[in-house]
Design a protein around this motif. Structure first.
Motif, mmCIF file in Angstrom:
data_model
loop_
_atom_site.group_PDB
_atom_site.id
_atom_site.type_symbol
_atom_site.label_atom_id
_atom_site.label_comp_id
_atom_site.label_asym_id
_atom_site.label_seq_id
_atom_site.Cartn_x
_atom_site.Cartn_y
_atom_site.Cartn_z
ATOM 1 N N MET A 129 0.858 -1.344 0.062
ATOM 2 C CA MET A 129 0.162 -0.246 0.185
ATOM 3 C C MET A 129 0.957 0.953 0.015
ATOM 4 N N PRO A 130 0.315 2.200 -1.147
ATOM 5 C CA PRO A 130 0.887 3.434 -0.851
ATOM 6 C C PRO A 130 1.255 4.263 0.035
ATOM 7 N N ALA A 131 2.290 4.653 0.550
ATOM 8 C CA ALA A 131 1.865 5.887 1.894
ATOM 9 C C ALA A 131 0.652 6.531 1.959
ATOM 10 N N HIS A 132 0.493 7.408 1.299
ATOM 11 C CA HIS A 132 -0.359 8.228 1.222
ATOM 12 C C HIS A 132 -1.351 7.847 1.441
ATOM 13 N N ALA A 133 -1.429 6.254 1.592
ATOM 14 C CA ALA A 133 -3.233 5.465 0.925
ATOM 15 C C ALA A 133 -2.883 4.895 2.837
ATOM 16 N N ARG A 134 -2.054 5.706 3.741
ATOM 17 C CA ARG A 134 -1.901 4.606 4.905
ATOM 18 C C ARG A 134 -3.076 5.275 5.664
ATOM 19 N N SER A 135 -3.232 7.176 5.244
ATOM 20 C CA SER A 135 -3.289 7.851 6.301
ATOM 21 C C SER A 135 -5.196 7.139 6.354
ATOM 22 N N ALA A 136 -6.093 7.728 7.828
ATOM 23 C CA ALA A 136 -7.295 7.617 7.827
ATOM 24 C C ALA A 136 -8.535 8.730 7.081
ATOM 25 N N PHE A 137 -6.864 9.530 7.080
ATOM 26 C CA PHE A 137 -7.923 11.079 5.830
ATOM 27 C C PHE A 137 -7.470 11.234 4.810
ATOM 28 N N GLY A 138 -8.725 11.819 3.979
ATOM 29 C CA GLY A 138 -7.972 12.487 2.846
ATOM 30 C C GLY A 138 -7.820 13.693 3.047
ATOM 31 N N ASP A 139 -6.903 14.006 1.355
ATOM 32 C CA ASP A 139 -6.065 14.680 1.618
ATOM 33 C C ASP A 139 -7.426 16.073 1.552
ATOM 34 N N ARG A 140 -8.296 16.566 1.404
ATOM 35 C CA ARG A 140 -9.489 16.968 0.985
ATOM 36 C C ARG A 140 -9.940 17.575 2.981
ATOM 37 N N LEU A 141 -10.234 16.747 3.247
ATOM 38 C CA LEU A 141 -10.471 16.266 4.405
ATOM 39 C C LEU A 141 -9.417 16.701 5.338
ATOM 40 N N GLY A 142 -7.825 16.873 5.223
ATOM 41 C CA GLY A 142 -6.787 17.696 6.124
ATOM 42 C C GLY A 142 -6.354 18.641 6.064
ATOM 43 N N ALA A 143 -7.384 19.484 5.213
ATOM 44 C CA ALA A 143 -7.141 20.598 4.616
ATOM 45 C C ALA A 143 -8.394 21.020 5.296
ATOM 46 N N LEU A 144 -9.483 20.890 5.177
ATOM 47 C CA LEU A 144 -10.615 21.060 5.954
ATOM 48 C C LEU A 144 -10.059 21.661 7.671
ATOM 49 N N ALA A 145 -9.660 20.568 7.633
ATOM 50 C CA ALA A 145 -9.301 20.527 9.523
ATOM 51 C C ALA A 145 -8.455 22.395 9.821
ATOM 52 N N HIS A 176 2.322 16.742 -1.156
ATOM 53 C CA HIS A 176 3.069 16.369 -0.035
ATOM 54 C C HIS A 176 3.869 15.317 0.036
ATOM 55 N N CYS A 177 2.026 14.473 0.344
ATOM 56 C CA CYS A 177 1.557 13.291 0.511
ATOM 57 C C CYS A 177 2.502 12.240 -0.202
ATOM 58 N N ARG A 178 2.160 12.483 -1.539
ATOM 59 C CA ARG A 178 3.216 11.796 -3.160
ATOM 60 C C ARG A 178 3.572 11.870 -3.206
ATOM 61 N N GLY A 179 5.154 12.960 -2.311
ATOM 62 C CA GLY A 179 6.571 13.771 -3.003
ATOM 63 C C GLY A 179 6.928 14.451 -3.769
ATOM 64 N N LEU A 180 5.364 15.181 -4.826
ATOM 65 C CA LEU A 180 5.116 15.537 -5.820
ATOM 66 C C LEU A 180 5.589 17.078 -5.503
#
Length: 331
Positions: A1-17, A309-313
């Motif tokens: 599993m890629p590193a960015h998919a291991r979090s319980a939260f998606g990018d938009r939810l993290g940004a919204l918080a 950031h989560c994908r190293g881009l």
């Protein structure tokens, strides 16, 4: 599993918080409840903190680029306000929130000192633009010929002369008349009903009269008023920079507006618990304020930043859109 998919939260939810904290000034517990009420997402307060830390790391590159942009600007507005970082002897430990801003990018930094070394570090040793500030000694190291002292602060000082009365009060009224006179002319220039050339032609007489009145106040007014007049005279060269530089404002009101959101944030949260929290605050304030100046969407920017950031881009830039390609190519 890629590193960015291991979090319980998606990018938009993290940004919204992070958006709810940095822009809408909600506490971590209120963010928890807001996400539950609006999205049906249940998470703990610790998860909100983790999302903030992740966002702080994601914004690091964009903030570094913003720092370099401000250091190369032609005009920068600088100011600082009190802050609290952690606790010492049972009380909040004093710190300072600094802000340096160009027309489109505002940079925030939390430091333990209010000294000139912090201002030097923020502006860079090679900074050669015009610097608009109040009379705080932390900016005294900068070339007086390139510094502009805020006339909004001077207006309050002259009103103080008047309120204290006596001989200083009478001189204060005369100083205020000169202030009102040239501000009337300045507004006419701004509205294109008075030419810039005519404004510059009228101003030397006002400059001489203000200098004469301040010297009289320093020599003859009551002790407190005399001391204030003497202090203003130390920066006399900085009072009139805006006369010779078209586009330079006589006040630091633009900088004060950039700082207002951060001041309300401080009153809501009472500072930060430590350096890690401070890094998130200064970076999210830099992003929110700069994007507001550029009329860009904050949530989209934060989502794209976290995604990259989560994908190293490469992460999105905080620089004005028109300036981004040029600076990116130079880098």
């Amino acid at each position: 599993m890629p590193a960015h998919a291991r979090s319980a939260f998606g990018d938009r939810l993290g940004a919204l918080a992070s958006l709810l904290v940095g822009k809408y000034r909600l506490s971590k517990r209120l963010v928890k409840h807001a996400l539950s009420d609006m999205l049906g997402v249940e998470l703990c307060v610790g998860s909100v903190i983790n999302l903030e830390e992740e966002m702080a790391d994601a914004l690091a590159s964009a903030v570094l680029q913003a720092t370099q942009y401000v250091q190369a600007a032609d005009t920068v507005h600088a100011d600082e306000t009190g802050w609290v970082e952690g606790r010492e002897d049972g009380r909040g430990k004093r710190a300072w929130l600094w802000r340096v801003a160009s027309a489109r990018v505002a940079l925030f930094h939390i430091a333990a000192s209010r000294g000139g070394k912090v201002a030097r570090a923020l502006l860079g040793e090679d900074f050669t633009g015009f610097l608009v500030t109040d009379r705080w000694s932390g900016y005294a190291w900068y070339d007086a010929g390139l510094r502009k002292v805020c006339w909004a602060h001077l207006t309050r000082d002259f009103q103080g002369f008047i309120d204290r009365g006596g001989r200083g009060g009478r001189l204060g009224k005369k100083l205020m008349r000169q202030r009102n006179l040239f501000f009337t002319w300045y507004h006419l220039v701004r509205d294109a009903t008075l030419t810039r050339q005519e404004f510059e032609k009228r101003m030397p007489e006002v400059e001489r009269e203000v200098g004469r009145l301040l010297r009289r106040a320093a020599a003859r007014a009551e002790k407190k008023t005399a001391g204030m007049a003497w202090e203003i005279l130390q920066w006399e060269k900085c009072l009139w920079t805006f006369v010779d530089v078209p586009g330079l404002e006589p006040t630091n009101n633009f900088g004060e507006r950039c700082l207002r959101h951060a001041v309300i944030y401080r009153k809501t949260f009472f500072g930060t618990q430590g350096p890690q929290g401070s890094r998130f605050v200064e970076r999210i304030l830099t992003a929110v304020t700069s994007l507001k100046l550029q009329q860009r969407g904050v949530l989209t920017f934060l989502t794209d930043t976290l995604h990259a950031h989560c994908r190293g881009l490469p992460t999105p830039s905080l620089l004005p859109i028109a300036d981004t390609p040029q600076l990116a190519n130079a880098a």
